[in-house]
Motif scaffolding. Structure first.
Motif, PDB file in Angstrom:
ATOM      1  N   ILE A 218       4.105   6.062  -2.541  1.00 20.54           N
ATOM      2  CA  ILE A 218       5.451   6.644  -2.534  1.00 20.54           C
ATOM      3  C   ILE A 218       6.066   6.676  -3.921  1.00 20.54           C
ATOM      4  O   ILE A 218       6.814   7.586  -4.258  1.00 20.54           O
ATOM      5  CB  ILE A 218       6.362   5.847  -1.567  1.00 20.54           C
ATOM      6  CG1 ILE A 218       5.879   6.007  -0.122  1.00 20.54           C
ATOM      7  CG2 ILE A 218       7.812   6.274  -1.695  1.00 20.54           C
ATOM      8  CD1 ILE A 218       6.557   5.056   0.852  1.00 20.54           C
TER       9      ILE A 218
ATOM     10  N   SER B 193       0.831  -1.207   0.000  1.00 20.23           N
ATOM     11  CA  SER B 193       0.000   0.000   0.000  1.00 20.23           C
ATOM     12  C   SER B 193       0.869   1.262   0.000  1.00 20.23           C
ATOM     13  O   SER B 193       0.615   2.198  -0.767  1.00 20.23           O
ATOM     14  CB  SER B 193      -0.903  -0.021   1.235  1.00 20.23           C
ATOM     15  OG  SER B 193      -1.657   1.152   1.311  1.00 20.23           O
ATOM     16  N   ASP B 194       1.891   1.282   0.839  1.00 22.69           N
ATOM     17  CA  ASP B 194       2.761   2.451   0.921  1.00 22.69           C
ATOM     18  C   ASP B 194       3.538   2.663  -0.377  1.00 22.69           C
ATOM     19  O   ASP B 194       3.702   3.796  -0.828  1.00 22.69           O
ATOM     20  CB  ASP B 194       3.734   2.329   2.092  1.00 22.69           C
ATOM     21  CG  ASP B 194       3.060   2.510   3.439  1.00 22.69           C
ATOM     22  OD1 ASP B 194       1.877   2.895   3.477  1.00 22.69           O
ATOM     23  OD2 ASP B 194       3.721   2.256   4.464  1.00 22.69           O
TER      24      ASP B 194
END
Length: 173
Positions: A152, A147-148
């Motif tokens: 990013i 998810s990150d």
């Protein structure tokens, strides 16, 4: 605003008319006083704005490539479902991608990446994998890392990606 510093307090002056922040280091005595840094805020805001504009293009190109890999074709309706947006919203983005040379869209035939679009999809995929593997190497749980990394990946410079790749290379040595 004052922030403690090992040499003394750090004073931050914000000048809205100049769109910048000036940091002063006020030392123990007057001779230690110095200008630390001048940070034009618009520089950071401009980069974030550019990253956000590029993010949509990269997400669509990446998803078109994924749909072709999974099922052999990408249709506007598939993209609308994947991104949870209306078909009209997809049509607007596809028109922009066509104009910019990333896709070819044929009526009743789907959406195809051009060579430029394919190159971008590969770059985005490599960047995504580098960030994902870095987060996992740092101990971030895999589900969170996925998810990150999705958020990013659009905001990392090439220098940051290169540093992550070096970090990962040291981890495998």
């Amino acid at each position: 605003m004052v922030i403690g510093d090992w040499r003394g307090p750090l004073w931050i002056n914000y000048y809205p008319e100049r769109l910048c922040v000036i940091l002063y280091n006020h030392g123990v005595n007057k001779s230690d006083e110095s200008l630390v840094i001048l940070v034009p805020q618009k520089t950071y805001f401009q980069r974030v704005k550019e990253d956000h504009q590029r993010e949509l293009v990269e997400d669509y190109v990446e998803e078109i490539a994924r749909l072709h890999a999974e099922g052999g074709e990408a249709r506007a309706s598939d993209l609308a479902i994947r991104f949870e947006v209306s078909p009209a919203a997809v049509s607007k983005v596809i028109a922009k991608l066509r104009r910019d040379g990333f896709v070819e869209a044929r009526p009743y035939r789907g959406i195809f990446l051009t060579s430029q679009g394919s190159e971008l999809a590969i770059q985005v995929s490599h960047r995504h994998q580098t960030i994902l593997q870095t987060l996992i190497a740092l101990g971030v749980p895999e589900e969170v890392a996925h998810s990150d990394a999705e958020g990013i990946e659009h905001h990392c410079s090439e220098a940051t990606i290169a540093a992550m790749q070096q970090f990962l290379a040291r981890q495998t040595d």
